[in-house]
Design a protein around this motif. Structure first.
Motif, PDB file in Angstrom:
ATOM      1  N   LEU A  22      -3.377   5.128  -1.557  1.00 49.33           N
ATOM      2  CA  LEU A  22      -4.786   4.740  -1.631  1.00 49.33           C
ATOM      3  C   LEU A  22      -5.102   3.516  -0.777  1.00 49.33           C
ATOM      4  O   LEU A  22      -6.258   3.147  -0.629  1.00 49.33           O
ATOM      5  N   ARG A  23      -4.074   2.862  -0.276  1.00 45.65           N
ATOM      6  CA  ARG A  23      -4.223   1.615   0.479  1.00 45.65           C
ATOM      7  C   ARG A  23      -4.847   0.530  -0.395  1.00 45.65           C
ATOM      8  O   ARG A  23      -5.718  -0.220   0.026  1.00 45.65           O
ATOM      9  N   LEU A  24      -4.391   0.483  -1.644  1.00 47.64           N
ATOM     10  CA  LEU A  24      -4.824  -0.534  -2.595  1.00 47.64           C
ATOM     11  C   LEU A  24      -3.609  -1.323  -3.051  1.00 47.64           C
ATOM     12  O   LEU A  24      -2.470  -0.906  -2.847  1.00 47.64           O
ATOM     13  N   VAL A  29      -4.130  -0.642  -8.894  1.00 43.56           N
ATOM     14  CA  VAL A  29      -3.838   0.691  -9.442  1.00 43.56           C
ATOM     15  C   VAL A  29      -3.555   0.585 -10.936  1.00 43.56           C
ATOM     16  O   VAL A  29      -4.059   1.388 -11.734  1.00 43.56           O
ATOM     17  N   LEU A  38      -8.167   5.985 -13.483  1.00 41.98           N
ATOM     18  CA  LEU A  38      -7.087   6.835 -12.953  1.00 41.98           C
ATOM     19  C   LEU A  38      -6.267   7.334 -14.132  1.00 41.98           C
ATOM     20  O   LEU A  38      -5.589   6.547 -14.800  1.00 41.98           O
ATOM     21  N   LEU A  54      -5.465  11.643  -7.819  1.00 44.33           N
ATOM     22  CA  LEU A  54      -5.732  10.725  -6.708  1.00 44.33           C
ATOM     23  C   LEU A  54      -6.814  11.286  -5.791  1.00 44.33           C
ATOM     24  O   LEU A  54      -7.728  10.568  -5.375  1.00 44.33           O
ATOM     25  N   LYS A  55      -6.722  12.579  -5.489  1.00 42.70           N
ATOM     26  CA  LYS A  55      -7.709  13.203  -4.610  1.00 42.70           C
ATOM     27  C   LYS A  55      -9.094  13.194  -5.257  1.00 42.70           C
ATOM     28  O   LYS A  55     -10.095  12.932  -4.591  1.00 42.70           O
ATOM     29  N   TYR A  57     -10.179  11.040  -7.484  1.00 41.59           N
ATOM     30  CA  TYR A  57     -10.638   9.655  -7.502  1.00 41.59           C
ATOM     31  C   TYR A  57     -11.264   9.291  -6.161  1.00 41.59           C
ATOM     32  O   TYR A  57     -12.355   8.713  -6.108  1.00 41.59           O
ATOM     33  N   VAL A  58     -10.589   9.635  -5.075  1.00 44.80           N
ATOM     34  CA  VAL A  58     -11.102   9.324  -3.737  1.00 44.80           C
ATOM     35  C   VAL A  58     -12.395  10.099  -3.487  1.00 44.80           C
ATOM     36  O   VAL A  58     -13.360   9.532  -2.947  1.00 44.80           O
ATOM     37  N   ALA A  59     -12.446  11.348  -3.869  1.00 46.72           N
ATOM     38  CA  ALA A  59     -13.652  12.161  -3.668  1.00 46.72           C
ATOM     39  C   ALA A  59     -14.835  11.590  -4.422  1.00 46.72           C
ATOM     40  O   ALA A  59     -15.985  11.704  -3.975  1.00 46.72           O
ATOM     41  N   MET A  61     -15.382   8.398  -5.072  1.00 49.39           N
ATOM     42  CA  MET A  61     -15.721   7.029  -4.671  1.00 49.39           C
ATOM     43  C   MET A  61     -17.053   7.017  -3.937  1.00 49.39           C
ATOM     44  O   MET A  61     -17.310   7.896  -3.113  1.00 49.39           O
ATOM     45  N   THR A  63     -19.783   6.135  -1.238  1.00 53.99           N
ATOM     46  CA  THR A  63     -19.713   5.755   0.172  1.00 53.99           C
ATOM     47  C   THR A  63     -20.779   4.701   0.431  1.00 53.99           C
ATOM     48  O   THR A  63     -21.837   4.690  -0.191  1.00 53.99           O
TER      49      THR A  63
END
Length: 68
Positions: A22-24, A29, A38, A54-55, A57-59, A61, A63
């Motif tokens: 996630l680059r966090l 986390v 999560l 994870l996918k 969660y990113v979806a 987020m 923008t």
């Protein structure tokens, strides 16, 4: 003779691996897990996060758009 190496895509990530993906930060986390943002599975003392989680969660987020 060539030997093909087959890499297996992980289905579960450790919190550290999830943070990297996630680059966090690792602490972030763990905070997301504690807040329920999560979901994770617990096996013994180990916590793992599903790739699908994870996918999702990113979806989900938001923008950010910049106004001109």
């Amino acid at each position: 003779m060539t030997t093909a190496t087959r890499s297996i895509e992980p289905l579960l990530y450790t919190p550290e691996e999830a943070a990297e993906a996630l680059r966090l930060g690792r602490s972030t986390v763990y905070e997301l897990m504690a807040d329920g943002a999560l979901e994770y599975v617990k096996q013994g003392r180990s916590r793992r996060i599903k790739v699908a989680t994870l996918k999702a969660y990113v979806a989900g987020m938001p923008t950010e758009t910049t106004a001109h």
